[in-house]
Write a protein that holds these residues in place. Structure first.
Motif, mmCIF file in Angstrom:
data_model
loop_
_atom_site.group_PDB
_atom_site.id
_atom_site.type_symbol
_atom_site.label_atom_id
_atom_site.label_comp_id
_atom_site.label_asym_id
_atom_site.label_seq_id
_atom_site.Cartn_x
_atom_site.Cartn_y
_atom_site.Cartn_z
ATOM 1 N N MET A 1 32.569 135.281 -75.749
ATOM 2 C CA MET A 1 33.091 136.614 -75.439
ATOM 3 C C MET A 1 34.581 136.746 -75.732
ATOM 4 O O MET A 1 35.181 137.787 -75.462
ATOM 5 C CB MET A 1 32.808 136.937 -73.967
ATOM 6 C CG MET A 1 31.326 137.078 -73.651
ATOM 7 S SD MET A 1 30.977 137.223 -71.881
ATOM 8 C CE MET A 1 31.717 138.821 -71.521
ATOM 9 N N ASP B 1 21.228 132.906 -78.093
ATOM 10 C CA ASP B 1 21.028 133.997 -77.135
ATOM 11 C C ASP B 1 19.551 134.181 -76.801
ATOM 12 O O ASP B 1 19.213 134.673 -75.725
ATOM 13 C CB ASP B 1 21.608 135.297 -77.681
ATOM 14 C CG ASP B 1 23.120 135.359 -77.525
ATOM 15 O OD1 ASP B 1 23.642 134.671 -76.640
ATOM 16 O OD2 ASP B 1 23.776 136.091 -78.294
ATOM 17 N N VAL C 1 25.364 140.583 -73.105
ATOM 18 C CA VAL C 1 26.532 140.345 -72.269
ATOM 19 C C VAL C 1 26.260 140.761 -70.831
ATOM 20 O O VAL C 1 26.586 140.055 -69.879
ATOM 21 C CB VAL C 1 27.760 141.091 -72.823
ATOM 22 C CG1 VAL C 1 28.921 141.044 -71.840
ATOM 23 C CG2 VAL C 1 28.189 140.488 -74.151
ATOM 24 N N THR D 1 30.956 137.164 -66.589
ATOM 25 C CA THR D 1 30.602 138.568 -66.346
ATOM 26 C C THR D 1 30.746 138.941 -64.882
ATOM 27 O O THR D 1 30.775 138.086 -63.998
ATOM 28 C CB THR D 1 29.150 138.848 -66.772
ATOM 29 O OG1 THR D 1 28.247 138.113 -65.915
ATOM 30 C CG2 THR D 1 28.899 138.453 -68.220
ATOM 31 N N ARG E 1 23.783 138.319 -68.992
ATOM 32 C CA ARG E 1 24.138 136.919 -68.808
ATOM 33 C C ARG E 1 24.447 136.638 -67.340
ATOM 34 O O ARG E 1 25.281 137.285 -66.724
ATOM 35 C CB ARG E 1 25.356 136.590 -69.670
ATOM 36 C CG ARG E 1 25.827 135.158 -69.558
ATOM 37 C CD ARG E 1 24.818 134.185 -70.164
ATOM 38 N NE ARG E 1 25.323 132.841 -70.139
ATOM 39 C CZ ARG E 1 25.162 131.961 -71.110
ATOM 40 N NH1 ARG E 1 24.488 132.279 -72.176
ATOM 41 N NH2 ARG E 1 25.650 130.751 -71.012
ATOM 42 N N ARG F 1 29.528 130.869 -72.867
ATOM 43 C CA ARG F 1 29.518 132.326 -72.938
ATOM 44 C C ARG F 1 30.935 132.894 -72.874
ATOM 45 O O ARG F 1 31.262 133.866 -73.561
ATOM 46 C CB ARG F 1 28.660 132.899 -71.812
ATOM 47 C CG ARG F 1 28.660 134.434 -71.731
ATOM 48 C CD ARG F 1 28.227 135.107 -73.007
ATOM 49 N NE ARG F 1 26.878 134.752 -73.387
ATOM 50 C CZ ARG F 1 26.222 135.333 -74.381
ATOM 51 N NH1 ARG F 1 26.805 136.256 -75.097
ATOM 52 N NH2 ARG F 1 25.005 134.950 -74.677
#
Length: 437
Positions: A162, A326, A302, A82, A305, A158
Motif C-alpha cells: 500500500m 491477493d 484494500v 487498514t 484486508r 500489505r
C-alpha cells in the motif's frame, strides 16, 4: 499443549479461558514463548491462523509484568495497514487485557483526529495505528513514541504493497532503537526480508505454513462465464444455493458500488465497502453483514484486508485480482478457525492470464466448469498456456450463448415471505468494464 503451558500470566490466561479457547494454534504455540523471552520475531502465517493473539497475548503479559507508575506513555505500538484491521486488533487487546490495568487506543483515518488527540493526552499504554494517521499525529506533536518498548508490524507485506514504507521509516525513527520488534507477514518476499534486515535484531524466524499456500479447509472452484453475464450468474448462484452470507471481491471501488446496487435490484440485500467510504459507513456495512441483515458484502482488496468474520461460509472472486498473492488473501477470509469454507471464482476470457498466475503460485489445480445456461459464448481454456489437461466442463458445456437454453433463475421472494425459499433471482443484464481505481 494448552495455553497454560506457554508461560502466560494468570490474568491473561483467565481472559483467554473466558473466550472459550483452550489449545493454541501452531503460530501461537511458537510465537508466544519467543515474545515472552524478549526476542525479535519474524513470523509468517497463513491468514486465519490466530496471529493476532500470537502477539497480543505475550505483549500484554510483558507490559503488565513491568507496570510503571505516573503518567501513562505509549509502551507498545502496533501498526496495521487498514482501519478495519486496526479496530479489530484493538478489540483483541481490550478483550485479552480485560483483567489488566492497561489502557489502549486505536487511531486511524476516516474519523476526526481531535478525539484521538484528547485520548492521547490522557495517556495510553498500547497504541494501535495505521501508518498514515500515526504520521499525522507525529507531525502535530500529539503523540510521544520515545518510551516504546515493543513494536509490532502486523501484515507488513500489505503495508508495503500500500506504499506505507516512507511512513513506517518515519515512525521507526521516532521509537527507541533499543526495543523488541515483531514482524508478521503472510509472505517472506524480498521486500519483507529487506525490511526485517533493517529494523529487526537477530530475529527468531517462524513460518507455520508454506508461503502463499491456500488452506485445506477452503474448497475452491472456478466457473467460466462471459464478462457481461457475471452479475447475472452471481445473483443466480446466491439465490439458487440459498447463500445467506457471502463476501464478494471486485477490483475497483466503482465496480463494488455498481455490483452492490445491481444485487439490490435483484432482491438481495447488499452493501459495498472500500477506501472511499467513510469510516462510519464501513463500520455499519461490516456490522450489518456480520449479523446477516446484509446478505452480500462487496469489497475491494484494500478494504477487506484484515476483515475478521467468524464462520464466513462463502467468498466469491467476482473479478480475479491483479496479483496472485491477493487471491490467497481473499479466500483466506473463509475457512478460518477450523471451519470449512467455500471460495468460488467467476472467470472470463480476459482473465486467463491472472488465472494462470494464480495456479502457478498456489501450485494446485483448480476445478473449472460452467453452469448450465451461463456457458461462455466462446469456450476457452485458461490452463492451456501452462500445459494443463483440457477442462472438463459441466452439463450443457460447449454450447454458444445463442444456442444454449438459459436456466430460469428462482424468483425473489418478498422480504417477509417464506424464509425457506431462495431469495434473489438473477436477471439478464450486462456490466460495463470498469476503469482501474
Amino acid at each position: 499443549m494448552s495455553f497454560s503451558d506457554l508461560g502466560l500470566s494468570a490474568d491473561v490466561l483467565r481472559a483467554v479461558t473466558e473466550q472459550g479457547y483452550e489449545t493454541p494454534t501452531p503460530i501461537q504455540a511458537q510465537a508466544i514463548p519467543a515474545v515472552l523471552r524478549g526476542k525479535d520475531l519474524m513470523a509468517g502465517a497463513q491468514t486465519g491462523t490466530g496471529k493476532t493473539a500470537a502477539f497480543t497475548l505475550p505483549l500484554l503479559d510483558r507490559l503488565a509484568s513491568t507496570a510503571q507508575g505516573g503518567q501513562r506513555r505509549v509502551r507498545a505500538l502496533i501498526l496495521a495497514p487498514t482501519r478495519e484491521l486496526a479496530a479489530q486488533v484493538q478489540d483483541s487487546v481490550r478483550v485479552y487485557g480485560a483483567h489488566l490495568q492497561l489502557r489502549s487506543l486505536a487511531v486511524f483515518g476516516g474519523v476526526g483526529i481531535q478525539p484521538q488527540i484528547t485520548a492521547l493526552r490522557r495517556g495510553v499504554d498500547i497504541l494501535v495505528a495505521t501508518p498514515g494517521r500515526l504520521q499525522d499525529h507525529l507531525d502535530r506533536g500529539s503523540v510521544d513514541l520515545s518510551k516504546v518498548e515493543i513494536l509490532v508490524l502486523d501484515e507488513a507485506d500489505r503495508m508495503l504493497d500500500m506504499g506505507f514504507l516512507p511512513a513506517i521509516e518515519r515512525i521507526l525513527r521516532s521509537v527507541p532503537a533499543r526495543r523488541q520488534t515483531l514482524l508478521f507477514s503472510a509472505t517472506f518476499a524480498g521486500p519483507i526480508r529487506q525490511l526485517a534486515g533493517r529494523f529487526l535484531s537477530e530475529p527468531e524466524v517462524i513460518e507455520v505454513a508454506r508461503a502463499n499456500a491456500t488452506t485445506e479447509s477452503v474448497s475452491q472452484s472456478v466457473y467460466l462465464v462471459d464478462h457481461a453475464r457475471k452479475r447475472e450468474l452471481l445473483s443466480y448462484l446466491i439465490g439458487a444455493r440459498n447463500w445467506r452470507q457471502v463476501l464478494v471481491f471486485t477490483r475497483t471501488k466503482r465496480g463494488a458500488d455498481r455490483l452492490a446496487a445491481s444485487l439490490e435490484k435483484d432482491g438481495l440485500t447488499a452493501a459495498s465497502i472500500h477506501g472511499d467510504k467513510s469510516q462510519g459507513a464501513r463500520t455499519r456495512a461490516l456490522k450489518d453483514f456480520k449479523r446477516q441483515s446484509v446478505r452480500v458484502l462487496v469489497a475491494t482488496d484494500v478494504a477487506a484486508r484484515g476483515l475478521d468474520i467468524d464462520r464466513l461460509p462463502h467468498v466469491v472472486n467476482y473479478e480475479l485480482p491483479d496479483t496472485p498473492e491477493d487471491y490467497v488473501h481473499r479466500i483466506g477470509r473463509t475457512g478460518r478457525g477450523g471451519e470449512r469454507g467455500e471460495a468460488m471464482s467467476l472467470v472470463c476470457a480476459d482473465e486467463s492470464g491472472q488465472f494462470r498466475a494464480i495456479q502457478s503460485l498456489i501450485k494446485i489445480p483448480l476445478p473449472v466448469s460452467t453452469v448450465e445456461g451461463f456457458e461462455p459464448a466462446a469456450p476457452f481454456d485458461p490452463n492451456r498456456a501452462v500445459g494443463k489437461p483440457p477442462i472438463r466442463r459441466g452439463a450443457g458445456s460447449g454450447k454458444s450463448a445463442a444456442s444454449s437454453r438459459r436456466r430460469p433463475a428462482p424468483q425473489a421472494s418478498h422480504p417477509r415471505g417464506d424464509r425457506g425459499r431462495p431469495q434473489g433471482a438473477g436477471k439478464p443484464g450486462s456490466r460495463a468494464r470498469q476503469r482501474r481505481a
